[in-house]
Scaffold this motif. Sequence first.
Motif, PDB file in Angstrom:
ATOM      1  N   GLU A  67      13.817  29.376  83.306  1.00 46.15           N
ATOM      2  CA  GLU A  67      12.414  29.430  82.903  1.00 46.15           C
ATOM      3  C   GLU A  67      12.178  28.463  81.746  1.00 46.15           C
ATOM      4  O   GLU A  67      13.001  28.357  80.837  1.00 46.15           O
ATOM      5  CB  GLU A  67      12.036  30.848  82.475  1.00 46.15           C
ATOM      6  CG  GLU A  67      10.583  30.999  82.091  1.00 46.15           C
ATOM      7  CD  GLU A  67      10.176  32.437  81.788  1.00 46.15           C
ATOM      8  OE1 GLU A  67       8.999  32.641  81.475  1.00 46.15           O
ATOM      9  OE2 GLU A  67      11.030  33.344  81.862  1.00 46.15           O
ATOM     10  N   GLY A  92       4.200  26.658  81.694  1.00 47.24           N
ATOM     11  CA  GLY A  92       5.374  27.413  82.100  1.00 47.24           C
ATOM     12  C   GLY A  92       5.910  26.849  83.402  1.00 47.24           C
ATOM     13  O   GLY A  92       5.173  26.234  84.177  1.00 47.24           O
ATOM     14  N   GLN A 105      -1.267  26.114  77.664  1.00 46.81           N
ATOM     15  CA  GLN A 105       0.014  26.800  77.708  1.00 46.81           C
ATOM     16  C   GLN A 105       0.681  26.402  79.016  1.00 46.81           C
ATOM     17  O   GLN A 105       0.021  26.358  80.058  1.00 46.81           O
ATOM     18  CB  GLN A 105      -0.179  28.304  77.644  1.00 46.81           C
ATOM     19  CG  GLN A 105      -0.804  28.753  76.347  1.00 46.81           C
ATOM     20  CD  GLN A 105      -1.134  30.227  76.362  1.00 46.81           C
ATOM     21  OE1 GLN A 105      -1.478  30.788  77.393  1.00 46.81           O
ATOM     22  NE2 GLN A 105      -1.033  30.848  75.205  1.00 46.81           N
ATOM     23  N   SER A 152       4.034  27.063  74.197  1.00 43.71           N
ATOM     24  CA  SER A 152       2.839  27.841  73.892  1.00 43.71           C
ATOM     25  C   SER A 152       1.588  26.982  73.853  1.00 43.71           C
ATOM     26  O   SER A 152       0.540  27.398  74.296  1.00 43.71           O
ATOM     27  CB  SER A 152       3.020  28.594  72.578  1.00 43.71           C
ATOM     28  OG  SER A 152       3.311  27.681  71.542  1.00 43.71           O
ATOM     29  N   LYS A 202       9.030  27.185  78.987  1.00 43.94           N
ATOM     30  CA  LYS A 202       7.736  27.609  78.472  1.00 43.94           C
ATOM     31  C   LYS A 202       7.394  26.855  77.198  1.00 43.94           C
ATOM     32  O   LYS A 202       8.274  26.571  76.386  1.00 43.94           O
ATOM     33  CB  LYS A 202       7.784  29.102  78.139  1.00 43.94           C
ATOM     34  CG  LYS A 202       6.789  29.938  78.844  1.00 43.94           C
ATOM     35  CD  LYS A 202       6.968  31.388  78.478  1.00 43.94           C
ATOM     36  CE  LYS A 202       5.818  32.167  79.033  1.00 43.94           C
ATOM     37  NZ  LYS A 202       5.919  33.570  78.757  1.00 43.94           N
ATOM     38  N   CYS A 237      -0.036  25.588  84.170  1.00 43.59           N
ATOM     39  CA  CYS A 237      -0.580  25.488  82.827  1.00 43.59           C
ATOM     40  C   CYS A 237      -1.922  26.211  82.806  1.00 43.59           C
ATOM     41  O   CYS A 237      -2.561  26.407  83.838  1.00 43.59           O
ATOM     42  CB  CYS A 237      -0.706  24.046  82.347  1.00 43.59           C
ATOM     43  SG  CYS A 237      -1.913  23.049  83.210  1.00 43.59           S
TER      44      CYS A 237
END
Length: 196
Positions: A174, A161, A159, A178, A176, A149
């Motif tokens: 993956e 991921g 953010q 935002s 994610k 993050c």
Amino acid sequence: MPAFKIIDNTCLIENEQERGEMMLKSNLQSDPKSNLQSYPKSNLQAYNSDYEGSRYDKGHLYPHCHAPDEETSKSTFTLTNTAPQRCDFNRFWYSKVEAKVNKALTTCVAAKKTPYVVTGVVPDTGSNPLTLKKDSQVNVPTHFWTAYCCCDNNDKECQFGAFILEREADEPDEFKTSTAPPRRQGAAARSDPRRK
């Protein structure tokens, strides 16, 4: 093989990698500058000889490409920072995960935000777990994963991921987001049973 590793950019290890082999913490204790304690040799520790004649690479948990300086990069070359990876898996993991995470972290730091990373493996716990070679105690994990993050300095916007890659797969999953909603400390404090 650790199940996970929290990445910290500090470094206690000052020896250099020798002859292309990973260093053992027990080999580093002879260094008077090292803060490592002495431990007896263990069958729970992987050794370079465990990898000889196997079809596996020593895959980094904390990748040396994420290290902010040469000293920290050297510290990643210990067997306690590795887990077995197929040769092609090691290349996939680097090109499809580590490079993307490194880019995200570089962007994060350039924006004067704070990055956090945790990475690890899922050990093979099946009835006949895969090991480096016959009669080896070194478990070959079923998955490698990493999560990160990037938070602004007031921790109100982050953010996130994450990646996970199964040992026989060619593409990672993956994940994610935002941004995360601001923390609501007041509500958390009121729900804490220790507070009145």
